[in-house]
Scaffold this motif. Structure first.
Motif, PDB file in Angstrom:
ATOM      1  N   LEU A   7      88.009 113.060 -30.669  1.00 12.52           N
ATOM      2  CA  LEU A   7      87.193 112.709 -31.822  1.00 12.52           C
ATOM      3  C   LEU A   7      85.725 112.869 -31.458  1.00 12.52           C
ATOM      4  CD1 LEU A   7      87.172 111.483 -34.692  1.00 12.52           C
ATOM      5  CD2 LEU A   7      87.051 109.243 -33.622  1.00 12.52           C
ATOM      6  N   LEU A  62      89.210 103.224 -38.000  1.00  9.27           N
ATOM      7  CA  LEU A  62      90.357 102.454 -37.521  1.00  9.27           C
ATOM      8  C   LEU A  62      91.350 102.171 -38.641  1.00  9.27           C
ATOM      9  CD1 LEU A  62      88.561  99.973 -35.097  1.00  9.27           C
ATOM     10  CD2 LEU A  62      90.015 101.922 -34.480  1.00  9.27           C
ATOM     11  N   PHE A  65      93.216 105.469 -39.291  1.00  5.12           N
ATOM     12  CA  PHE A  65      94.209 105.712 -38.242  1.00  5.12           C
ATOM     13  C   PHE A  65      95.385 104.759 -38.364  1.00  5.12           C
ATOM     14  CE2 PHE A  65      91.114 107.794 -34.976  1.00  5.12           C
ATOM     15  CZ  PHE A  65      91.048 108.924 -35.768  1.00  5.12           C
ATOM     16  N   TYR A  70      98.268 106.086 -36.236  1.00  2.00           N
ATOM     17  CA  TYR A  70      97.631 106.496 -34.984  1.00  2.00           C
ATOM     18  C   TYR A  70      96.804 105.341 -34.442  1.00  2.00           C
ATOM     19  CZ  TYR A  70      98.866 111.323 -36.069  1.00  2.00           C
ATOM     20  OH  TYR A  70      99.562 112.473 -36.349  1.00  2.00           O
ATOM     21  N   GLU A  71      96.485 105.411 -33.171  1.00  2.00           N
ATOM     22  CA  GLU A  71      95.590 104.430 -32.576  1.00  2.00           C
ATOM     23  C   GLU A  71      94.436 105.168 -31.924  1.00  2.00           C
ATOM     24  OE1 GLU A  71      98.108 103.941 -28.419  1.00  2.00           O
ATOM     25  OE2 GLU A  71      97.862 102.232 -29.731  1.00  2.00           O
ATOM     26  N   LEU A  72      93.342 104.464 -31.767  1.00  4.68           N
ATOM     27  CA  LEU A  72      92.159 105.030 -31.155  1.00  4.68           C
ATOM     28  C   LEU A  72      92.157 104.598 -29.685  1.00  4.68           C
ATOM     29  CD1 LEU A  72      89.533 106.611 -31.638  1.00  4.68           C
ATOM     30  CD2 LEU A  72      88.422 104.439 -32.106  1.00  4.68           C
TER      31      LEU A  72
END
Length: 77
Positions: A7, A62, A65, A70-72
């Motif tokens: 990202l 966040l 996601f 998804y996770e960061l």
């Protein structure tokens, strides 16, 4: 096999559009789901403007996601 995406400020919009498509959603559906889960009422136009201008906040990323599953992950270069 897990995919990883880097990202960067200049690819946030394209990355979110790509992940949204991978998950079989449209940006419209994504925004509806965000508004429902997080009790918001802002518009799709507001989100697309933030993505285009690069002014989307971390908490909004966040949320996106989270909705997409998804996770960061932050790691040292």
């Amino acid at each position: 096999m897990a995919n990883e995406y880097i990202l960067k400020k200049d690819n946030i919009r394209n990355l979110i559009k790509l992940l949204t498509a991978f998950e079989g959603k449209t940006l419209t559906r994504l925004k509806v789901d965000i508004n429902h889960k997080y009790n918001k009422s802002d518009s799709l136009e507001n989100l697309t403007n933030k993505l285009r201008n690069g002014t989307v906040r971390v908490n909004e990323i966040l949320e996106i996601f989270d909705i997409l599953g998804y996770e960061l992950l932050v790691r040292k270069k």
